[in-house]
Design an enzyme around this catalytic site. Structure first.
Site, PDB file in Angstrom:
ATOM      1  N   ARG A   1      59.466  90.081  62.544  1.00  0.00           N
ATOM      2  CA  ARG A   1      59.573  91.027  63.655  1.00  0.00           C
ATOM      3  C   ARG A   1      60.813  90.677  64.444  1.00  0.00           C
ATOM      4  O   ARG A   1      61.472  89.667  64.179  1.00  0.00           O
ATOM      5  CB  ARG A   1      58.294  91.097  64.529  1.00  0.00           C
ATOM      6  CG  ARG A   1      57.460  89.870  64.684  1.00  0.00           C
ATOM      7  CD  ARG A   1      58.064  88.763  65.477  1.00  0.00           C
ATOM      8  NE  ARG A   1      58.635  89.209  66.721  1.00  0.00           N
ATOM      9  CZ  ARG A   1      59.609  88.599  67.370  1.00  0.00           C
ATOM     10  NH1 ARG A   1      60.142  87.466  66.886  1.00  0.00           N
ATOM     11  NH2 ARG A   1      60.090  89.061  68.494  1.00  0.00           N
ATOM     12  N   GLY A   2      61.113  91.556  65.424  1.00  0.00           N
ATOM     13  CA  GLY A   2      62.371  91.409  66.145  1.00  0.00           C
ATOM     14  C   GLY A   2      63.396  92.317  65.483  1.00  0.00           C
ATOM     15  O   GLY A   2      63.543  92.303  64.255  1.00  0.00           O
ATOM     16  N   ALA A   3      64.101  93.094  66.320  1.00  0.00           N
ATOM     17  CA  ALA A   3      64.934  94.175  65.774  1.00  0.00           C
ATOM     18  C   ALA A   3      65.964  93.727  64.725  1.00  0.00           C
ATOM     19  O   ALA A   3      66.013  94.321  63.632  1.00  0.00           O
ATOM     20  CB  ALA A   3      65.611  94.907  66.932  1.00  0.00           C
TER      21      ALA A   3
ATOM     22  N   GLN B   1      54.355  87.083  71.720  1.00  0.00           N
ATOM     23  CA  GLN B   1      55.628  86.596  71.142  1.00  0.00           C
ATOM     24  C   GLN B   1      56.238  85.497  72.012  1.00  0.00           C
ATOM     25  O   GLN B   1      56.919  84.603  71.501  1.00  0.00           O
ATOM     26  CB  GLN B   1      56.638  87.752  71.012  1.00  0.00           C
ATOM     27  CG  GLN B   1      56.341  88.753  69.920  1.00  0.00           C
ATOM     28  CD  GLN B   1      55.545  89.931  70.442  1.00  0.00           C
ATOM     29  OE1 GLN B   1      54.784  89.817  71.395  1.00  0.00           O
ATOM     30  NE2 GLN B   1      55.690  91.079  69.795  1.00  0.00           N
TER      31      GLN B   1
ATOM     32  N   ASP C   1      65.452  96.595  71.316  1.00  0.00           N
ATOM     33  CA  ASP C   1      65.134  97.239  70.033  1.00  0.00           C
ATOM     34  C   ASP C   1      65.988  98.470  69.781  1.00  0.00           C
ATOM     35  O   ASP C   1      66.208  98.872  68.649  1.00  0.00           O
ATOM     36  CB  ASP C   1      63.653  97.598  69.968  1.00  0.00           C
ATOM     37  CG  ASP C   1      62.844  96.343  69.729  1.00  0.00           C
ATOM     38  OD1 ASP C   1      62.595  95.604  70.699  1.00  0.00           O
ATOM     39  OD2 ASP C   1      62.533  96.065  68.553  1.00  0.00           O
TER      40      ASP C   1
ATOM     41  N   LYS D   1      60.480  95.151  74.295  1.00  0.00           N
ATOM     42  CA  LYS D   1      59.040  94.868  74.314  1.00  0.00           C
ATOM     43  C   LYS D   1      58.380  95.348  75.602  1.00  0.00           C
ATOM     44  O   LYS D   1      58.939  95.181  76.691  1.00  0.00           O
ATOM     45  CB  LYS D   1      58.857  93.354  74.127  1.00  0.00           C
ATOM     46  CG  LYS D   1      57.436  92.847  74.115  1.00  0.00           C
ATOM     47  CD  LYS D   1      56.553  93.561  73.114  1.00  0.00           C
ATOM     48  CE  LYS D   1      57.099  93.573  71.704  1.00  0.00           C
ATOM     49  NZ  LYS D   1      56.388  94.550  70.810  1.00  0.00           N
TER      50      LYS D   1
HETATM   51  O1  MRU Z   1      57.285  93.928  68.347  1.00  0.00           O
HETATM   52  P1  MRU Z   1      58.382  92.951  68.133  1.00  0.00           P
HETATM   53  O2  MRU Z   1      57.951  91.536  68.199  1.00  0.00           O
HETATM   54  O3  MRU Z   1      59.180  93.270  66.885  1.00  0.00           O
HETATM   55  O4  MRU Z   1      59.354  93.188  69.365  1.00  0.00           O
HETATM   56  C1  MRU Z   1      60.507  92.423  69.472  1.00  0.00           C
HETATM   57  C2  MRU Z   1      61.239  92.657  70.724  1.00  0.00           C
HETATM   58  O5  MRU Z   1      60.881  93.478  71.543  1.00  0.00           O
HETATM   59  C3  MRU Z   1      62.518  91.896  70.893  1.00  0.00           C
HETATM   60  O6  MRU Z   1      62.757  91.631  72.248  1.00  0.00           O
HETATM   61  C4  MRU Z   1      63.673  92.730  70.334  1.00  0.00           C
HETATM   62  O7  MRU Z   1      63.389  93.150  69.036  1.00  0.00           O
HETATM   63  C5  MRU Z   1      64.931  92.005  70.358  1.00  0.00           C
HETATM   64  S1  MRU Z   1      64.993  90.732  69.169  1.00  0.00           S
HETATM   65  C6  MRU Z   1      66.516  90.025  69.156  1.00  0.00           C
END
Ligand code: MRU
Length: 353
Positions: A45-47, A197, A238, A249
């Protein structure tokens, strides 16, 4: 460096983020459908990590295809891309990753390249995107480090670290870079309900690096800001719309308002692949709704009465007016964002809704 994901001869190996911090285990995806499941179930996960996973998903789908002709493979590529694109809607990096590898396929297919040549090229592209993501994080760190206080406490929300990228991190990368440059920084990590997270992942990866970290429940920041105990906020993103509105998030918007009220800078760190110039403003960003179970249950234990209504939007949108600066690998953007993003994109005209 924490191995978030890795292309191996046997498949794509993902650190299982659903099991952290208690277990450090890996999931090997050997076909594109498994990659899609890994993304949907938030094993990765994470963009930025989702973006490169999407790219690798297309690459493994093509590499392992049994198609014997280009028309057959072309049809299959459409199915692969559609399947991966249907996993999570908010992080624009996913579509960027899929499109980049599909672009290589299209280009070579148009030239009439052989199937083995195409297979080799798409894998090379996906692996190159992995390396570029780490380089982008390092550059974000270099570009943003001086914005953080020489000494003080920085609040972050969710996990925008090594785990959310191919390594080093975006928001946490800026913190790492500042510390490497001699800043004395402590981190407050919002726990980030409901998937935790912050409590599980940010705390885990920062502690591995020996960075002083304290977990806060999501409702504690206001009071700590009032007490002067937070000097800056830095988060990831994201999707960043063409006007600088930031999807991140759920809970990020509230933190941004609090920061403004208390005169604390609110920074966003994200690679350029998160900037979506085709989306005019944040109201147009699709927000993923996740399963009620993530809210009703904690660690398998039911926390709410049967039948109660549940909301679970995974992201919110912070209007650009709350954002002090956006740190990218290309440079630091400041308001007015429509203009600075346009300039950085090298565009002449912004997309309109
Ligand atoms: O639902 P997730 O855990 O994929 O959400 C991740 C986030 O919101 C992060 O802050 C975002 O993707 C930036 S990661 C460098």
């Amino acid at each position: 460096m924490i191995p978030t994901l890795e292309w191996l001869p046997t498949g794509i190996n993902f650190l299982d983020q659903t099991k952290l911090p208690l277990e450090e285990t890996y999931v090997l995806a050997t076909d594109y459908k498994q990659v899609a499941t890994v993304i949907r179930d938030m094993i990765v996960r994470g963009a930025p990590a989702i973006g490169v996973s999407g790219a690798m998903g297309v690459a493994i789908g093509i590499e392992r295809s049994a198609a014997t002709s280009l028309p057959e493979l072309t049809e299959e590529v459409a199915v692969i891309c559609e399947h991966l694109a249907a996993t999570r809607p908010t992080a624009v990096n996913l579509f960027w990753g899929i499109d980049a590898v599909r672009g290589v396929f299209n280009e070579l297919a148009a030239k009439g390249a052989s199937i083995p040549e195409i297979k080799a090229a798409v894998v090379t592209k996906a692996r190159q995107m992995y390396d570029e993501d780490i380089a982008a994080c390092k550059q974000m760190g270099a570009n943003g480090a001086s914005l953080l206080p020489q000494e003080g406490t920085v609040l972050t929300h969710c996990n925008a670290g090594a785990l959310a990228t191919c390594g080093y991190g975006s928001a946490l990368g800026v913190i790492r870079a500042a510390i490497e440059q001699g800043h004395k920084i402590d981190v407050f990590a919002d726990e980030t309900r409901p998937f935790l997270q912050g409590a599980r992942l940010t705390a885990w990866e920062l502690m591995k690096d020996g960075i002083p970290t304290t977990v806060l429940c999501d409702n504690m920041a206001a009071s700590l800001m009032l007490q002067g105990r937070i000097q800056a906020v830095i988060v990831g993103a994201d999707r960043i719309a063409a006007n600088g509105d930031v999807a991140n998030k759920i809970g990020t918007y509230g933190v941004a308002i609090l920061a403004k009220e208390h005169g604390i800078p609110f920074y966003v760190a994200a690679p350029w692949s998160t900037v979506d110039v085709a989306t005019a403003h944040g109201g147009l960003i699709p927000i993923e709704q996740r399963a009620a179970l993530e809210v009703t249950h904690s660690n398998g234990k039911q926390m709410t009465p049967d039948g109660v209504g549940i909301e679970n939007p995974a992201f919110d949108v912070t209007p650009a007016k709350y954002v002090t600066a956006i740190i990218t690998e290309r440079g630091v953007l400041t308001a007015p964002y429509s203009a600075s993003i346009q300039t950085m994109a090298g565009m002449t005209e912004l997309a309109v809704a």
